[in-house]
Design an enzyme around this catalytic site. Structure first.
Site, PDB file in Angstrom:
ATOM      1  N   ASP A  13      41.852  23.299 -32.539  1.00  0.00           N
ATOM      2  CA  ASP A  13      43.093  23.745 -33.171  1.00  0.00           C
ATOM      3  C   ASP A  13      43.181  25.264 -33.034  1.00  0.00           C
ATOM      4  O   ASP A  13      42.214  25.974 -33.323  1.00  0.00           O
ATOM      5  CB  ASP A  13      43.100  23.344 -34.659  1.00  0.00           C
ATOM      6  CG  ASP A  13      44.482  23.495 -35.287  1.00  0.00           C
ATOM      7  OD1 ASP A  13      45.048  24.606 -35.212  1.00  0.00           O
ATOM      8  OD2 ASP A  13      44.989  22.519 -35.855  1.00  0.00           O
ATOM      9  N   GLN A  55      53.603  17.452 -41.707  1.00  0.00           N
ATOM     10  CA  GLN A  55      53.495  17.402 -40.240  1.00  0.00           C
ATOM     11  C   GLN A  55      54.380  18.471 -39.609  1.00  0.00           C
ATOM     12  O   GLN A  55      55.551  18.635 -39.989  1.00  0.00           O
ATOM     13  CB  GLN A  55      53.896  16.015 -39.723  1.00  0.00           C
ATOM     14  CG  GLN A  55      53.661  15.852 -38.224  1.00  0.00           C
ATOM     15  CD  GLN A  55      53.971  14.450 -37.696  1.00  0.00           C
ATOM     16  OE1 GLN A  55      54.548  13.619 -38.407  1.00  0.00           O
ATOM     17  NE2 GLN A  55      53.600  14.203 -36.450  1.00  0.00           N
ATOM     18  N   HIS A  81      48.260  13.055 -34.298  1.00  0.00           N
ATOM     19  CA  HIS A  81      46.977  13.753 -34.178  1.00  0.00           C
ATOM     20  C   HIS A  81      46.192  13.640 -35.475  1.00  0.00           C
ATOM     21  O   HIS A  81      46.769  13.546 -36.561  1.00  0.00           O
ATOM     22  CB  HIS A  81      47.176  15.231 -33.820  1.00  0.00           C
ATOM     23  CG  HIS A  81      48.097  15.971 -34.742  1.00  0.00           C
ATOM     24  ND1 HIS A  81      49.467  15.903 -34.630  1.00  0.00           N
ATOM     25  CD2 HIS A  81      47.842  16.774 -35.801  1.00  0.00           C
ATOM     26  CE1 HIS A  81      50.019  16.651 -35.579  1.00  0.00           C
ATOM     27  NE2 HIS A  81      49.060  17.188 -36.310  1.00  0.00           N
ATOM     28  N   PHE A  82      44.872  13.675 -35.310  1.00  0.00           N
ATOM     29  CA  PHE A  82      43.961  13.717 -36.447  1.00  0.00           C
ATOM     30  C   PHE A  82      43.272  15.076 -36.453  1.00  0.00           C
ATOM     31  O   PHE A  82      42.756  15.512 -35.428  1.00  0.00           O
ATOM     32  CB  PHE A  82      42.908  12.600 -36.346  1.00  0.00           C
ATOM     33  CG  PHE A  82      43.452  11.255 -36.726  1.00  0.00           C
ATOM     34  CD1 PHE A  82      44.206  10.510 -35.826  1.00  0.00           C
ATOM     35  CD2 PHE A  82      43.226  10.720 -37.986  1.00  0.00           C
ATOM     36  CE1 PHE A  82      44.725   9.266 -36.177  1.00  0.00           C
ATOM     37  CE2 PHE A  82      43.745   9.482 -38.347  1.00  0.00           C
ATOM     38  CZ  PHE A  82      44.493   8.760 -37.451  1.00  0.00           C
ATOM     39  N   HIS A  83      43.299  15.742 -37.619  1.00  0.00           N
ATOM     40  CA  HIS A  83      42.535  16.970 -37.821  1.00  0.00           C
ATOM     41  C   HIS A  83      41.107  16.570 -38.204  1.00  0.00           C
ATOM     42  O   HIS A  83      40.921  15.696 -39.066  1.00  0.00           O
ATOM     43  CB  HIS A  83      43.092  17.775 -38.996  1.00  0.00           C
ATOM     44  CG  HIS A  83      44.501  18.245 -38.819  1.00  0.00           C
ATOM     45  ND1 HIS A  83      44.811  19.526 -38.451  1.00  0.00           N
ATOM     46  CD2 HIS A  83      45.690  17.606 -38.973  1.00  0.00           C
ATOM     47  CE1 HIS A  83      46.126  19.671 -38.400  1.00  0.00           C
ATOM     48  NE2 HIS A  83      46.689  18.511 -38.707  1.00  0.00           N
TER      49      HIS A  83
END
Ligand code: 5GP
Length: 142
Positions: A36, A99, A105-107
């Site tokens: 990220d 969002q 997506h997964f953090h």
């Protein structure tokens, strides 16, 4: 279902096409993981499916089934790489839930006891730092 249509011009679709650069961690036929760019803690990474969906509400369950083992693999690796006490996994659906990028997506964020998270979508990290963190995580991928 009242989820807006998937926009193939979103920023993660552009990362998948290689139009926008990213610091990649892991890739297979169905999935990409990368750092990220505005990490909430050192090691903050994102896992996305290659198949486009806006979020979990319009995702194909088969895609989710292929994605989650990669989320698990990266969570284990980042915990080891950063000698973390725990791992925070987050996934937001629609603006009301926080969002901001509309490709599922997964953090995955390593957490240490007593250390808070920086704000979501806060400040950009230096590319050299993200690259160094990615190398540490990759070294822990079995
Ligand atoms: P969301 O709010 O949609 O769950 O989170 C989107 C995440 O994408 C944020 O944590 C933000 O820092 C990250 N992000 C936004 N633009 C980019 C980009 O161009 N590259 C990367 N690697 N991450 C991004």
């Amino acid at each position: 279902m009242t989820v807006p249509a998937y926009d193939p011009e979103n920023i993660f679709a552009k990362i998948l096409k290689g139009i926008i650069p990213s610091v990649k961690l892991y890739e297979d036929e169905d999935t990409l993981a990368f750092m990220d760019v505005m990490p909430q803690a050192p090691g903050h990474l994102l896992v996305i499916p290659k198949q486009g969906s806006r979020n979990i509400l319009d995702a194909d369950p088969v895609v989710l089934a292929r994605l989650m083992p990669v989320v698990q693999k990266l969570a284990i690796a980042v915990k080891q790489a950063f000698e973390a006490d725990g791992v925070y996994i987050a996934q937001f659906n629609e603006p009301a839930a926080g969002q901001t990028v509309f490709h599922l997506h997964f953090h995955v964020i390593p957490r240490h006891e007593g250390v808070g998270l920086k704000p979501h979508s806060g400040s950009m990290e230096k590319i050299e730092t993200l690259t160094a963190h990615a190398e540490k995580i990759r070294a822990c991928l079995s």
